[in-house]
Design an enzyme around this catalytic site. Structure first.
Site, short mmCIF file in Angstrom:
data_model
loop_
_atom_site.label_atom_id
_atom_site.label_comp_id
_atom_site.label_asym_id
_atom_site.label_seq_id
_atom_site.Cartn_x
_atom_site.Cartn_y
_atom_site.Cartn_z
N HIS A 1 0.81 -1.21 0.00
CA HIS A 1 0.00 0.00 0.00
C HIS A 1 0.85 1.27 0.00
O HIS A 1 0.33 2.37 0.17
CB HIS A 1 -0.93 -0.03 1.23
N LYS B 1 2.99 4.57 -1.05
CA LYS B 1 3.03 5.60 -2.09
C LYS B 1 4.34 6.36 -1.87
O LYS B 1 4.38 7.37 -1.16
CB LYS B 1 1.85 6.55 -2.02
N ASP C 1 17.11 10.46 -7.08
CA ASP C 1 18.53 10.76 -6.94
C ASP C 1 18.99 10.85 -5.49
O ASP C 1 20.01 11.49 -5.20
CB ASP C 1 18.87 12.08 -7.65
N HIS D 1 -9.73 10.59 1.57
CA HIS D 1 -8.75 9.53 1.39
C HIS D 1 -7.48 9.78 2.21
O HIS D 1 -6.55 9.00 2.19
CB HIS D 1 -8.38 9.41 -0.10
N LYS E 1 -4.70 10.34 5.29
CA LYS E 1 -4.26 9.59 6.47
C LYS E 1 -3.26 10.48 7.20
O LYS E 1 -2.04 10.31 7.11
CB LYS E 1 -3.59 8.26 6.08
N ASP F 1 -1.05 18.56 19.40
CA ASP F 1 -0.50 19.72 20.11
C ASP F 1 0.32 20.65 19.22
O ASP F 1 1.20 21.38 19.71
CB ASP F 1 0.37 19.27 21.29
#
Length: 406
Positions: A113, A115, A120, A296, A298, A303
């Site tokens: 999952h 991404k 470089d 979508h 996450k 604080d």
């Protein structure tokens, strides 16, 4: 935990595909030596073709380009898409290629999952945004609301070493010694700019030595919270200890705001989260449903000092089955910036969920139903691991393999 805190990083928040894709494509297209890319979804659409052009540009100039896609999330890449990449020298691989029974994909669970992009060894991108047009507002009412970060600084070395280790094994724990060795070598050369830049960690989860690292970072931040916790998460159904920490934080006076899906891309996700609403709200947790389009993201802020952005949802699949990757940041400037973005959604695009007052019989039924479903879903990952004991496969993609999957 598998994290290693590193100072001296520049972290840039990227909201939705409009901000994310131009930065990623520009970085890849300008690559001189290496591109490492891992993604759950890559489609042959407007966005996928933009990535395709950037990858071709890098490969044709001599950069080493490695692309890992998930077989479930990216099952139908046609030869017209892949052949030019392969001919240019791009190394394409699939994590657990799609398995079909009577034309239906059946290997839904234990997904890659991530991404991730590393260019470089100088720039890295981590988040929840896939390569598909539904991350752009032009897609319409079902366009996704999401986040990613661009990282520059010493943390990039850790992300690069992680992605390189994945070239050698389906999961990081296979050949774990190699990953640890590369991380140690990279740390020796890391700059330690103590007075400039953000303190950050790259945190992953796998199904071997790091099964709960992302959740443990969340829980540690929640337990230390003094003023406010803001969590925006697409698929919310965490375990008992996570829920207990949220309730305890609210009861000791911390303002706890959860931003969850109000217009879900999968209705059953919202129904599962709703089973937790009363349990949390009775302790003082405030729940807001984002109603403008599917959420979508996450992300979380505690604080205005601690923040995280990544691929990991707070549900059984992300916390117990999938391979996930987050960046965790301890920096007031970045945390406040992310929190302001979330607050904008809370104020303009969300509806506050009110605690209902049902009769005793209905309250008892809701409690029993929630308890049964909660424990069934929480044990679901264990059942899955028992029924799929073998290690996942990573398969090089060629014209032949893609024709076989089609």
């Amino acid at each position: 935990m598998n994290s290693h805190w590193v100072p001296g990083n520049h972290i840039t928040l990227l909201e939705n595909g409009e901000a994310y894709y131009p930065r990623v494509f520009e970085a890849i297209a300008a690559a001189e030596k290496e591109v490492l890319l891992e993604t759950f979804i890559l489609f042959d659409d407007k966005v996928g073709r933009g990535l395709h052009a950037a990858l071709l540009s890098a490969a044709q100039r001599g950069a080493r380009v490695h692309v890992l896609v998930d077989g479930w999330g990216s099952p139908d890449l046609p030869p017209s898409f892949t052949q030019p990449l392969l001919e240019a020298g791009v190394q394409l691989r699939a994590f657990e290629p799609a398995q079909r029974v009577l034309g239906t994909r059946v290997n839904l669970l234990r997904r890659m999952h991530h991404k991730l992009v590393v260019v470089d060894g100088q720039r890295a991108f981590v988040g929840g945004i896939n390569y598909s047009i539904d991350h752009l507002a032009e897609f319409g009412a079902q366009a996704k609301q999401d986040y990613a970060v661009e990282v520059q600084g010493p943390l990039v070395g850790q992300i690069q070493a992680f992605c390189r280790a994945n070239l050698d094994a389906p999961e990081p724990a296979r050949g774990q010694w190699l990953q640890r060795w590369r991380l140690r070598q990279q740390r020796k050369g890391e700059a330690t700019l103590l007075d400039d830049g953000a303190l950050a960690a790259f945190v992953t989860r796998d199904n071997h030595q790091h099964r709960s690292d992302i959740e443990r970072h969340y829980r540690a931040a929640i337990r230390s919270a003094q003023h406010r916790i803001v969590i925006a998460n697409a698929y919310f159904f965490p375990g008992y200890r996570f829920l207990r920490d949220l309730r305890r934080a609210a009861r000791r006076g911390v303002q706890v705001d959860l931003l969850l899906q109000g217009e879900p891309d999968m209705v059953w996700v919202k129904r599962a989260s709703e089973l937790l609403y009363q349990h949390l709200m009775r302790a003082g947790v405030r729940i807001h449903e984002y109603t403008e389009r599917p959420l979508h993201g996450k992300v979380a802020v505690v604080d205005d000092r601690w923040a995280t952005v990544g691929s990991s949802n707070l549900d059984p699949t992300s916390l117990s089955l999938n391979l996930e990757a987050n960046v965790v940041v301890r920096d007031e400037v970045f945390a406040r910036h992310l929190r302001e973005h979330i607050d904008t959604l809370l104020q303009s695009c969300c509806q506050r969920v009110e605690l209902p007052t049902p009769g005793r019989l209905r309250s008892a039924w809701i409690a029993v139903r929630s308890m049964v479903v909660f424990h069934a879903l929480r044990r679901f990952p264990d059942w899955t691991r028992q029924t799929t004991p073998r290690a996942p496969r990573v398969v090089p993609l060629t014209i032949d393999t893609l024709d076989t999957q089609a």
